[in-house]
Design a protein around this motif. Structure first.
Motif, PDB file in Angstrom:
ATOM      1  N   PHE A 116      23.841   1.141  -7.453  1.00 41.09           N
ATOM      2  CA  PHE A 116      23.441   1.762  -6.203  1.00 41.09           C
ATOM      3  C   PHE A 116      22.639   0.752  -5.384  1.00 41.09           C
ATOM      4  O   PHE A 116      21.801   0.031  -5.930  1.00 41.09           O
ATOM      5  N   PRO A 117      22.849   0.686  -4.076  1.00 40.08           N
ATOM      6  CA  PRO A 117      22.217  -0.351  -3.258  1.00 40.08           C
ATOM      7  C   PRO A 117      20.744  -0.083  -2.985  1.00 40.08           C
ATOM      8  O   PRO A 117      20.268   1.054  -3.059  1.00 40.08           O
ATOM      9  N   ALA A 118      20.031  -1.160  -2.661  1.00 37.19           N
ATOM     10  CA  ALA A 118      18.655  -1.065  -2.177  1.00 37.19           C
ATOM     11  C   ALA A 118      18.674  -1.084  -0.658  1.00 37.19           C
ATOM     12  O   ALA A 118      19.706  -1.359  -0.040  1.00 37.19           O
ATOM     13  N   TYR A 119      17.533  -0.790  -0.066  1.00 33.50           N
ATOM     14  CA  TYR A 119      17.379  -0.853   1.386  1.00 33.50           C
ATOM     15  C   TYR A 119      16.578  -2.107   1.733  1.00 33.50           C
ATOM     16  O   TYR A 119      15.552  -2.386   1.102  1.00 33.50           O
ATOM     17  N   LYS A 120      17.048  -2.859   2.704  1.00 36.37           N
ATOM     18  CA  LYS A 120      16.424  -4.125   3.067  1.00 36.37           C
ATOM     19  C   LYS A 120      15.248  -3.897   4.021  1.00 36.37           C
ATOM     20  O   LYS A 120      15.428  -3.349   5.112  1.00 36.37           O
ATOM     21  N   VAL A 121      14.067  -4.306   3.609  1.00 42.01           N
ATOM     22  CA  VAL A 121      12.867  -4.211   4.440  1.00 42.01           C
ATOM     23  C   VAL A 121      12.036  -5.474   4.218  1.00 42.01           C
ATOM     24  O   VAL A 121      12.273  -6.230   3.268  1.00 42.01           O
ATOM     25  N   LYS A 122      11.053  -5.693   5.075  1.00 40.86           N
ATOM     26  CA  LYS A 122      10.120  -6.810   4.887  1.00 40.86           C
ATOM     27  C   LYS A 122       8.939  -6.307   4.055  1.00 40.86           C
ATOM     28  O   LYS A 122       8.163  -5.470   4.502  1.00 40.86           O
ATOM     29  N   ALA A 123       8.825  -6.822   2.836  1.00 41.84           N
ATOM     30  CA  ALA A 123       7.775  -6.365   1.933  1.00 41.84           C
ATOM     31  C   ALA A 123       6.417  -6.923   2.324  1.00 41.84           C
ATOM     32  O   ALA A 123       6.284  -8.103   2.640  1.00 41.84           O
ATOM     33  N   VAL A 124       5.421  -6.048   2.289  1.00 43.23           N
ATOM     34  CA  VAL A 124       4.032  -6.431   2.516  1.00 43.23           C
ATOM     35  C   VAL A 124       3.264  -6.438   1.203  1.00 43.23           C
ATOM     36  O   VAL A 124       2.436  -7.304   0.943  1.00 43.23           O
ATOM     37  N   ASP A 125       3.565  -5.460   0.343  1.00 40.31           N
ATOM     38  CA  ASP A 125       2.851  -5.304  -0.933  1.00 40.31           C
ATOM     39  C   ASP A 125       3.749  -4.502  -1.864  1.00 40.31           C
ATOM     40  O   ASP A 125       4.061  -3.344  -1.586  1.00 40.31           O
ATOM     41  N   THR A 126       4.166  -5.105  -2.977  1.00 36.41           N
ATOM     42  CA  THR A 126       5.081  -4.420  -3.894  1.00 36.41           C
ATOM     43  C   THR A 126       4.354  -3.593  -4.947  1.00 36.41           C
ATOM     44  O   THR A 126       5.001  -2.990  -5.804  1.00 36.41           O
ATOM     45  N   THR A 127       3.024  -3.547  -4.887  1.00 35.48           N
ATOM     46  CA  THR A 127       2.274  -2.731  -5.842  1.00 35.48           C
ATOM     47  C   THR A 127       2.736  -1.278  -5.794  1.00 35.48           C
ATOM     48  O   THR A 127       2.829  -0.683  -4.725  1.00 35.48           O
ATOM     49  N   ALA A 128       3.048  -0.718  -6.958  1.00 29.49           N
ATOM     50  CA  ALA A 128       3.452   0.689  -7.109  1.00 29.49           C
ATOM     51  C   ALA A 128       4.843   0.998  -6.584  1.00 29.49           C
ATOM     52  O   ALA A 128       5.236   2.168  -6.556  1.00 29.49           O
ATOM     53  N   ALA A 129       5.620  -0.008  -6.202  1.00 32.06           N
ATOM     54  CA  ALA A 129       6.975   0.266  -5.712  1.00 32.06           C
ATOM     55  C   ALA A 129       7.824   0.933  -6.787  1.00 32.06           C
ATOM     56  O   ALA A 129       8.549   1.898  -6.521  1.00 32.06           O
ATOM     57  N   GLY A 130       7.730   0.423  -8.013  1.00 34.77           N
ATOM     58  CA  GLY A 130       8.491   1.032  -9.101  1.00 34.77           C
ATOM     59  C   GLY A 130       8.015   2.432  -9.426  1.00 34.77           C
ATOM     60  O   GLY A 130       8.816   3.320  -9.730  1.00 34.77           O
ATOM     61  N   ASP A 131       6.701   2.651  -9.358  1.00 35.60           N
ATOM     62  CA  ASP A 131       6.149   3.991  -9.595  1.00 35.60           C
ATOM     63  C   ASP A 131       6.643   4.962  -8.532  1.00 35.60           C
ATOM     64  O   ASP A 131       6.991   6.111  -8.832  1.00 35.60           O
ATOM     65  N   CYS A 132       6.666   4.506  -7.286  1.00 34.26           N
ATOM     66  CA  CYS A 132       7.142   5.342  -6.191  1.00 34.26           C
ATOM     67  C   CYS A 132       8.618   5.682  -6.372  1.00 34.26           C
ATOM     68  O   CYS A 132       9.030   6.831  -6.197  1.00 34.26           O
ATOM     69  N   PHE A 133       9.422   4.677  -6.733  1.00 32.80           N
ATOM     70  CA  PHE A 133      10.851   4.913  -6.955  1.00 32.80           C
ATOM     71  C   PHE A 133      11.064   5.980  -8.018  1.00 32.80           C
ATOM     72  O   PHE A 133      11.826   6.938  -7.822  1.00 32.80           O
ATOM     73  N   LEU A 134      10.404   5.821  -9.164  1.00 33.66           N
ATOM     74  CA  LEU A 134      10.626   6.761 -10.261  1.00 33.66           C
ATOM     75  C   LEU A 134      10.181   8.165  -9.893  1.00 33.66           C
ATOM     76  O   LEU A 134      10.885   9.148 -10.159  1.00 33.66           O
TER      77      LEU A 134
END
Length: 302
Positions: free
Chosen positions: A238-256
């Motif tokens: 499944f694809p990701a969405y392309k954005v300009k990352a500022v801070d990847t902290t908690a990205a995986g937690d948010c996804f789950l």
């Protein structure tokens, strides 16, 4: 899932923003520092609550100001905190995060009260397990407590979700055999299995190694390359969405959390897409729990 129980960690994040992280022996001037509620367990509970799931949490904080702040922040999004114990004479867990301009980070964690989340503390909250549809765990609390939580969840016929981070190679087979859904990234998958994950074929082979241990569904997050779902009889990407990352902290937690908030037991594609949108929004914002979007923001994201 309508009702979710999170068993896991609560940390106060010391987030330091800088142009780049220092190399060994180097001093780098940082731009700013923020105190932000975090911890993988609390991040996921907060995101679930903010995204509309009826959420409760089991964990521990110290009898300090940070502990009070952690509880108050969860309660803002209606997370039930009666399962979070205050451990006298102990400090709330802390994470020290260095974030560079690309949004990438390095994290060091001091367990603090999280180390007190023992099997007895978990088993004392059996009522919360009985009330939930799914039980979500991570690895920032003692592994025997995670195993006990998975065992108790299965006793009550609940969906068991494991975010295997921080990843380690010595997780017991008993734990894997009880997991319905696990969500490693490719680096964590390599650590968990001892297998390479440099190519898609290698990712599939490593995920299949977890399937062989009894895991029913492996969701491998691949950053900008999207998410791969591996089961005993299929592989889907499944694809990701392309954005300009500022801070990847908690990205995986948010996804789950976003995925679980929409998952009904079979609608993987829709729930994964919702998770991908939520995490894409989160990485454009600073902080852990401060980056979590609302349902409306995710639904309106394109």
């Amino acid at each position: 899932m309508d009702k979710v129980l999170v068993v896991g960690s609560l940390n106060m994040d010391f987030a330091v923003y800088m142009d780049r992280r220092p190399q060994a022996g180097e001093t780098v001037m940082a731009r700013s520092m923020k105190l932000v509620p975090g911890g993988k367990g609390a991040n996921q509970a907060y995101a679930l609550g903010k995204l509309g799931a009826k959420t409760s949490m089991i964990g521990a904080v110290g009898t300090d100001t940070f502990g009070e702040q952690m509880l108050a922040n969860l309660e803002k999004v209606a997370v039930a905190t009666k399962g979070i114990q205050k451990i006298a004479g102990t400090e709330t867990g802390k994470a020290f995060i260095e974030i560079e301009n690309s949004g990438q980070n390095s994290i060091s964690v001091i367990a603090g009260a999280n180390a007190a989340v023992d099997e007895g503390l978990v088993l004392a909250q059996e009522e919360l397990f009985a009330q939930a549809d799914a039980v979500v765990m991570q690895l920032e609390i003692p592994v025997p407590s995670v195993v006990a939580a998975a065992r108790l969840a299965k006793k009550h016929g609940k969906t068991v979700v494991l975010d295997p981070a921080p990843a380690r190679a010595d997780l017991p087979d008993e734990l894997w055999a009880q997991v319905d859904i696990t969500k490693p990234n490719e680096t964590e998958l390599a650590l968990l299995t001892g297998l390479p994950t440099g190519t898609e074929a290698e990712v599939v082979a490593a995920a299949k190694a977890l399937i062989a241990k009894g895991v029913k569904n492996v969701l491998v997050t691949l950053g900008g390359d999207g998410t791969m779902l591996v089961t005993e009889d299929k592989v889907e990407k499944f694809p990701a969405y392309k954005v300009k990352a500022v801070d990847t902290t908690a990205a995986g937690d948010c996804f789950l959390a976003a995925f679980i908030s929409q998952f009904t037991g079979s609608n993987f594609a829709e729930a994964i897409d919702f998770g991908a949108k939520a995490s894409a929004i989160a990485v454009t914002r600073q902080g852990a729990q401060t980056s979590i979007p609302t349902v409306e923001e995710v639904e309106n994201f394109h």
